[in-house]
Design an enzyme around this catalytic site. Structure first.
Site, PDB file in Angstrom:
ATOM      1  N   LYS A 132     -27.161 -32.914 -23.624  1.00  0.00           N
ATOM      2  CA  LYS A 132     -27.203 -33.039 -25.077  1.00  0.00           C
ATOM      3  C   LYS A 132     -26.833 -31.723 -25.761  1.00  0.00           C
ATOM      4  O   LYS A 132     -26.026 -31.689 -26.692  1.00  0.00           O
ATOM      5  CB  LYS A 132     -28.594 -33.479 -25.534  1.00  0.00           C
ATOM      6  CG  LYS A 132     -28.664 -33.709 -27.043  1.00  0.00           C
ATOM      7  CD  LYS A 132     -29.999 -33.290 -27.602  1.00  0.00           C
ATOM      8  CE  LYS A 132     -29.949 -33.209 -29.104  1.00  0.00           C
ATOM      9  NZ  LYS A 132     -31.211 -32.758 -29.685  1.00  0.00           N
ATOM     10  N   ASP A 164     -29.630 -38.209 -28.299  1.00  0.00           N
ATOM     11  CA  ASP A 164     -31.068 -37.986 -28.317  1.00  0.00           C
ATOM     12  C   ASP A 164     -31.747 -39.317 -28.632  1.00  0.00           C
ATOM     13  O   ASP A 164     -31.109 -40.371 -28.608  1.00  0.00           O
ATOM     14  CB  ASP A 164     -31.449 -36.904 -29.329  1.00  0.00           C
ATOM     15  CG  ASP A 164     -31.078 -37.288 -30.759  1.00  0.00           C
ATOM     16  OD1 ASP A 164     -30.598 -38.422 -30.981  1.00  0.00           O
ATOM     17  OD2 ASP A 164     -31.276 -36.460 -31.667  1.00  0.00           O
TER      18      ASP A 164
END
Length: 555
Positions: free
Chosen positions: A441, A460
């Protein structure tokens, strides 16, 4: 203390004597009627220096006769200190006996189930000593009056409540006084192409602060209601922040975006900002293309225009998102502010105001100024140590920053990161994953927000919810964590649907989920979000209940 004299109590039967009271932090040892020495916080801490001070002072117009008094005071203090030290040792001995008795009682209780009582003689002695000690404790000093008019003292629960409601704000009228010769410059970008309110404070970067527009008439004050959310600024119209060695104000109007230079050279600032906002990318045609492929995005696009992806300095972006892992916006901002202050360059001080949000009026007290710093370069970060970073509140991330800095220097520094702008998204992600503290991420955030990887999709929990709710309820399968396979599958849902600049489209959908943008969304979108959220909560509650029943049944 009265009229410049400090009166001290002498042992019973003696007369009061007046000692000149010296302002500026000098204090004296004072004797109570029972002969216990008390010391207030002071700069002149020993009787010898105090003697020197008193020797040079004239009292009531005559030469000081305090030498003898000060000498006696010194001797009395030494004697009393010895007595107090003896009393302290006696108390410690008795306390140890009591503690031993208590421990023995605990052991006895474990063995026999009954507690052995503390000897009454020890208990009485301890209580007597504590009473004596409390009797001779100095009275609490009154709160010091601050020399600064900007600092307020909380002296009551009511005052504490007011302080809790206080908010530090930057007012546009105060900023207008900084570099007044520098005028506002129009970037000449249509509102459909850029809205700073949906770009600067929505999680891409952490260096912009909202400015309160108190310079507008009350009927034109579009941002009078400050959002309590740490995410986003849907109703704000001005911000202040640092880019490179410049401090700029960015102002959004109904038709365009403007800027003013508060610090730094004015040359090429327009070029710098156009590169920062990537204005070479035509946004409105992308909105139209995305809307054709997604009916829900089409509704959102009409109410949240101008969401652009920033092209940040990759060094700043990289270290910022290392600090962002498992963190929230206020803490991230605080960490990065500490990093800037410790290793960056001081650029400008900005005045602030303290506003009481419990009141309905717009009055505010003048607060302490805040300093704006540049983000440290890789060379400036070489001075950092893991211990320093931990002391600054970065926690376990301190090690990641040091290790990433060292590896980046070996790879070629900022030049190495710049070369990644010309590589494909998968190669960029793999290169970034080599650095400490960078997962998929964070790698995709750095790739999207600083390395021109327009198809990178940082996944996320918010993005997972969008993918599950709107595109594929089975995307997560039975997995309880985000594996590399599922991470790629979620990203592909956006890439397959939006094709060109999928990362930009994903950011528009992400911003629509933020609390501060909720009131601009169509009613049916809000209802859909609420129903899905309640359904998910019900599912989690049912799963938790089932697990609990299964656990209790196995017992």
């Amino acid at each position: 203390t009265h009229r410049g004299f400090s009166y001290t109590n002498q042992p019973a039967g003696s007369e009061f004597q007046a000692i000149p009271f010296i302002k500026g932090g000098i204090s004296v040892n004072m004797l109570t009627s029972s002969g216990v020495a008390l010391r207030r916080s002071c700069r002149v801490k020993d009787a010898t220096k105090l003697h020197q001070v008193f020797s040079s002072i004239e009292v009531n117009g005559g030469s000081s006769s305090n030498k003898t008094y000060t000498s006696n005071l010194k001797n009395n203090t030494i004697s009393i200190k010895k007595e107090k030290s003896t009393a302290a040792r006696r108390k410690e001995d008795i306390s140890n006996n009591v503690r031993d008795s208590k421990d023995n009682g605990d052991n006895m209780e474990k063995k026999t189930g009954s507690r052995k009582r503390m000897p009454k003689s020890n208990k009485r002695k301890l209580e007597a000593l504590e009473t004596l000690e409390n009797k001779h404790k100095p009275a609490p000093l009154p709160p010091k009056k601050s020399s600064s008019k900007n600092i307020r003292t909380i002296s009551s629960p009511k005052a504490a409540t007011v302080a809790a409601a206080a908010k530090v704000v930057i007012y546009a009228s105060d900023l207008n006084k900084i570099s007044p010769q520098n005028q506002w410059i129009d970037l000449e970008i249509a509102s459909s192409e850029l809205r700073a309110s949906a770009t600067l404070t929505t999680g891409q970067c952490f260096n912009w602060v909202v400015v309160q527009r108190d310079d507008l008439n009350e009927n034109k004050l579009v941002n009078s209601d400050i959002s309590s959310s740490a995410w986003g600024s849907a109703h704000e119209t001005e911000w202040i922040g640092a880019i490179q060695n410049h401090v700029l104000s960015i102002r959004e109007t109904s038709t365009t975006t403007m800027y003013r230079v508060l610090h730094g050279r004015k040359d090429n600032v327009t070029t710098i900002l156009k590169d920062y906002f990537q204005v070479e990318v035509a946004l409105y045609p992308l909105y139209q293309e995305w809307s054709e492929n997604d009916e829900r995005l089409a509704k959102i696009a009409t109410v949240i225009p101008g969401v652009r992806i920033l092209r940040q300095n990759p060094i700043e972006c990289l270290f910022s998102f290392i600090c962002s892992s498992n963190n929230n916006i206020p803490r991230i901002t605080k960490m990065l502010s500490s990093l800037r202050e410790r290793y960056g360059r001081r650029l400008l001080e900005v005045p602030t105001r303290i506003r009481d949000e419990s009141k309905n009026d717009d009055s505010a007290l003048l607060g302490l100024p805040i300093a704006i710093y540049s983000f440290p370069t890789l060379k400036e970060l070489q001075a950092a140590t893991e211990e320093e970073l931990r002391n600054m509140g970065l926690g376990y991330r301190a090690k990641f920053i040091i290790q990433t800095r060292d590896l980046l220097l070996e790879c070629g520094g900022e030049d190495f990161l710049m070369t990644l702008r010309n590589q494909d998204a998968e190669s960029v992600q793999n290169e970034l994953l080599k650095f400490s503290g960078i997962g998929r991420k964070v790698a995709d955030c750095v790739a999207l927000f600083s390395l021109d990887q327009s198809s990178a999709i940082p996944v996320d929990v918010h993005v997972q919810h969008i993918a599950s709710r709107d595109y594929d309820p089975t995307v997560l399968g039975t997995a309880k964590s985000l594996t590399p396979t599922i991470y790629k599958r979620v990203g592909d849902l956006f890439r397959d649907r939006f094709q060109s600049y999928a990362g930009w489209a994903h950011s528009l959908l992400f911003i629509a989920e933020l609390p501060s943008f909720r009131d601009v969304l169509p009613d049916d979108i809000r209802v859909e979000m609420d129903v899905w959220r309640e359904t998910e909560l019900a599912k989690k509650a049912a799963a938790k209940k089932k697990k609990k029943e299964k656990t209790s049944g196995s017992k």
